[in-house]
Design a protein around this motif. Structure first.
Motif, mmCIF file in Angstrom:
data_model
loop_
_atom_site.group_PDB
_atom_site.id
_atom_site.type_symbol
_atom_site.label_atom_id
_atom_site.label_comp_id
_atom_site.label_asym_id
_atom_site.label_seq_id
_atom_site.Cartn_x
_atom_site.Cartn_y
_atom_site.Cartn_z
ATOM 1 N N VAL A 272 -6.479 34.239 85.035
ATOM 2 C CA VAL A 272 -7.003 33.590 83.832
ATOM 3 C C VAL A 272 -8.524 33.665 83.870
ATOM 4 O O VAL A 272 -9.164 33.034 84.722
ATOM 5 C CB VAL A 272 -6.539 32.124 83.738
ATOM 6 N N ARG A 273 -9.098 34.426 82.966
ATOM 7 C CA ARG A 273 -10.554 34.602 82.923
ATOM 8 C C ARG A 273 -11.228 33.679 81.908
ATOM 9 O O ARG A 273 -12.386 33.333 82.055
ATOM 10 C CB ARG A 273 -10.889 36.067 82.623
ATOM 11 N N ARG A 274 -10.521 33.336 80.842
ATOM 12 C CA ARG A 274 -11.012 32.327 79.891
ATOM 13 C C ARG A 274 -9.856 31.381 79.645
ATOM 14 O O ARG A 274 -8.740 31.811 79.358
ATOM 15 C CB ARG A 274 -11.510 32.957 78.583
ATOM 16 N N ASP A 275 -10.147 30.101 79.725
ATOM 17 C CA ASP A 275 -9.093 29.095 79.765
ATOM 18 C C ASP A 275 -9.154 28.163 78.558
ATOM 19 O O ASP A 275 -9.541 27.009 78.659
ATOM 20 C CB ASP A 275 -9.227 28.288 81.068
ATOM 21 N N GLY A 276 -8.825 28.705 77.386
ATOM 22 C CA GLY A 276 -8.811 27.880 76.183
ATOM 23 C C GLY A 276 -10.185 27.560 75.646
ATOM 24 O O GLY A 276 -10.413 26.467 75.116
ATOM 25 N N THR A 277 -11.111 28.511 75.740
ATOM 26 C CA THR A 277 -12.476 28.278 75.267
ATOM 27 C C THR A 277 -12.552 28.447 73.748
ATOM 28 O O THR A 277 -11.773 29.176 73.144
ATOM 29 C CB THR A 277 -13.458 29.246 75.941
ATOM 30 N N ARG A 278 -13.510 27.754 73.151
ATOM 31 C CA ARG A 278 -13.748 27.848 71.704
ATOM 32 C C ARG A 278 -15.005 28.686 71.500
ATOM 33 O O ARG A 278 -16.118 28.210 71.679
ATOM 34 C CB ARG A 278 -13.949 26.461 71.108
ATOM 35 N N ASP A 279 -14.825 29.933 71.147
ATOM 36 C CA ASP A 279 -15.941 30.881 71.138
ATOM 37 C C ASP A 279 -16.324 31.379 69.754
ATOM 38 O O ASP A 279 -17.276 32.143 69.629
ATOM 39 C CB ASP A 279 -15.575 32.095 72.001
ATOM 40 N N LEU A 280 -15.580 30.984 68.722
ATOM 41 C CA LEU A 280 -15.781 31.540 67.396
ATOM 42 C C LEU A 280 -16.434 30.532 66.456
ATOM 43 O O LEU A 280 -16.234 29.323 66.590
ATOM 44 C CB LEU A 280 -14.438 31.986 66.816
ATOM 45 N N THR A 281 -17.185 31.040 65.496
ATOM 46 C CA THR A 281 -17.809 30.169 64.496
ATOM 47 C C THR A 281 -17.006 30.115 63.204
ATOM 48 O O THR A 281 -17.169 29.192 62.414
ATOM 49 C CB THR A 281 -19.228 30.654 64.172
#
Length: 293
Positions: A272-281
């Motif tokens: 798991v490299r990204r764990d539920g991140t919010r990256d979008l606008t």
């Protein structure tokens, strides 16, 4: 409409602004909850007096006056908590539902936050593709799968950045629409899937799997379908390949999603490299990035 109900709509807008939700998400949520279009407009007018950020929502609706009809027309046909006798019956329900939705509004059928607007959907799609490039997921020597490809928006956007991309979808009419939009793209193939697994895809044939707002339907239908797809992702990825899952469920419990994804990834040898991140606008999706070592 009662004062209590109106206060609830105003609170919804203020909470969205406080959380930094994109205006598209705030407006979508309002239109879903409001009993009438008039009630929705009144809520915006009152909420913006408390929080000036709500003016962005008002401007968005002004620029996309079809939003009420598109969103309500879609939600009237969708029940995210649909119950059926068997998991297969749930999949059949979604296949039929999306067959109908794509005829009513192709853009709203794949992303309700687009408000049925091709322009807003294009902005959101381009942002995701740009992010995938920034994360090193794309390349002209790479082969990809768009799981739940819908109308083919990602197939069109990603084709120039990949050697080959395959689209799978449960809905026959979604597949037909995707084929129409991708007819001129020689490095795109589109097939209807069962929705149960990835058995159609050969072992170690992929460098990338994209699943945008697909796993929530698998999770709702049956944990075994979600499990089978993670197992399929692990089987079909080449060493060093990656899977980007945008939203794992609609449960509203991100910590539960993180635990489930981590457990499934661990059992299948994925990191798991990204764990539920919010990256979008433009969308509030939770991103899970898995890699095969």
């Amino acid at each position: 409409m009662t004062d209590v109900a109106q206060a609830g709509l105003i609170a919804l807008l203020n909470d969205a602004a406080e959380a930094g939700a994109p205006p598209t998400i705030a407006l979508m949520r309002l239109l879903i909850e409001a009993p009438t279009e008039i009630a929705a407009r009144q809520a915006i007018d009152r909420a913006r007096m408390v929080d000036p950020r709500i003016a962005l929502v008002a401007t968005l609706w002004r620029d996309h006056p079809e939003a009420w009809a598109k969103v309500r027309g879609t939600v009237d046909d969708i029940a995210h908590q649909h119950q059926a006798e068997t998991p297969d019956a749930v999949l059949a329900y979604w296949a039929t539902t999306f067959d109908h939705l794509v005829e009513a509004s192709p853009e709203a059928s794949v992303a309700l936050y687009s408000l049925g607007s091709p322009a807003l959907l294009a902005v959101a799609t381009d942002e995701i593709v740009t992010l995938m490039g920034d994360w090193g997921l794309l390349g002209r020597t790479r082969d990809a799968l768009d799981l739940g490809c819908g109308i083919g928006r990602f197939l069109v956007a990603l084709a120039p950045h990949l050697r080959h991309i395959t689209g799978l979808d449960l809905s026959a009419k979604m597949v037909a629409e995707a084929k129409r939009r991708c007819a001129a793209l020689r490095n795109v193939a589109i097939t209807r899937s069962s929705g149960r697994d990835l058995d159609l895809v050969p072992d170690q044939s992929l460098d990338l799997v994209l699943a945008a707002d697909v796993f929530p339907y698998l999770v709702q239908a049956s944990d075994r379908f979600a499990t089978a797809h993670i197992e399929g992702i692990a089987r079909t990825l080449r060493p060093g390949g990656a899977a980007l899952i945008l939203n794992y469920s609609y449960r509203g419990d991100l910590e539960a999603d993180r635990r489930d994804v981590a457990a499934l990834a661990g059992r299948n040898g994925l990191e798991v490299r990204r764990d539920g991140t919010r990256d979008l606008t433009s969308w509030d999706a939770a991103a899970f990035l898995l890699r095969r070592p």
